[in-house]
Scaffold this active site. Sequence first.
Site, short mmCIF file in Angstrom:
data_model
loop_
_atom_site.label_atom_id
_atom_site.label_comp_id
_atom_site.label_asym_id
_atom_site.label_seq_id
_atom_site.Cartn_x
_atom_site.Cartn_y
_atom_site.Cartn_z
CD GLU A 1 6.95 4.78 -6.72
OE1 GLU A 1 8.09 5.01 -6.26
OE2 GLU A 1 6.01 5.58 -6.56
CE LYS B 1 3.62 7.65 -4.81
NZ LYS B 1 5.02 7.72 -5.30
CD GLU C 1 6.02 10.02 -7.53
OE1 GLU C 1 4.97 9.36 -7.58
OE2 GLU C 1 6.88 9.87 -6.64
CB CYS D 1 6.68 5.26 -3.16
SG CYS D 1 8.26 5.96 -2.65
CG ASN E 1 11.52 4.07 -7.50
OD1 ASN E 1 12.57 3.80 -8.06
ND2 ASN E 1 10.36 3.52 -7.82
CG ASN F 1 3.51 5.73 -9.41
OD1 ASN F 1 3.67 4.53 -9.60
ND2 ASN F 1 4.38 6.48 -8.77
N1 CDV Z 1 8.52 7.83 -5.06
C1 CDV Z 1 8.19 8.45 -3.91
O1 CDV Z 1 7.02 8.54 -3.58
N2 CDV Z 1 9.19 8.94 -3.19
C2 CDV Z 1 8.99 9.72 -1.99
C3 CDV Z 1 10.13 10.72 -1.82
C4 CDV Z 1 9.96 11.87 -2.73
C5 CDV Z 1 10.20 11.28 -0.43
C6 CDV Z 1 8.90 8.84 -0.76
O2 CDV Z 1 8.00 9.09 0.06
O3 CDV Z 1 9.74 7.98 -0.55
#
Ligand code: CDV
Length: 314
Positions: free
Chosen positions: A47, A127, A146, A171, A196, A110
Amino acid sequence: MSRFVHVAAAQLGPIQRSDSRRDVVARLLAHLHHAHEMGCHLVVFPELALTTFFPRWYMEDPEELNAFYEREMPGPETRILFDTAARLGIGFYLGYAELAVEQGVERRYNTAILVGRDGKIVGKYRKVHLPGHDQHEPWRAFQHLEKRYFEPGDDFGVWQAFGGVMGMALCNDRRWSETYRVMGLQGAEMILLGYNTPVHNPPAPEHDDLSMFHNHLVMQAGAYQNGTWVVGVAKAGKEEGCEMIGGTSIIAPSGEIVAACSTKGDELAIARCDLDLCQSYKSTTFNFDRHRRPEAYGRITSQRGATPPQPVAA
Ligand code: CDV
């Protein structure tokens, strides 16, 4: 007849704020070349793979913020990825921050794209589940803005590519069973997913020790319950002082991890994935047409938050 996709999960170590696009793209190109040498057809990047994870900072200056977004894809600094992919005959998934202009209005997403072995974009996805907060929260060591810097996407599509049905997620989407099921209902055979994830979760530090367990738990469950491959790829290591989990892994439709990275740096995990393995799950335990009961699942789409029943008076 088996349908094999040779996949490289291309983990990235930290990207610092001072690293230029050119620096980062050089690392992505090294991954493409290495994966090609290993006989891969598809490389999956994390990501927001072109920059540091910028939602960790509160920014008021739009110029400062906009520097992290791509206005076109490919753009001047990323075109070489597409050209190289076409020359090597290797496709890729890439996560990045997208600045789109829709009906004259700037919108930020995103985003991830899937690029075929001919260097052409096969599909784009934005996303859906944006974690974090939309206001500055100075009590946090690192912000997670975000919800401020992106608008949510509205669908989980799938695409015919690489000889099978490919889906994409990013993510936090991986923590929600709906993500996998919506793609499972479209026959997904491989879900590509960059992330991430900081080790430290400020609202619930008591979960920190479980961050890797939860990372694998959700992806392994999503793979098994939908009879699909999942390729989960991390940005890892200490980025601008923030420790990010690694844990990049390639997961079979059985839910088993078949390849994984062992460092927190730039590293490839490689697997020869037989898409036909999906069938033994999709046609038995998870034969959706035979066993699902959508009439019992109305709340999944009609309701967002949980509504427990009223306590019964004693
Ligand atoms: N980049 C993300 O979406 N990170 C989230 C963190 C904030 C928990 C994740 O679900 O990994």
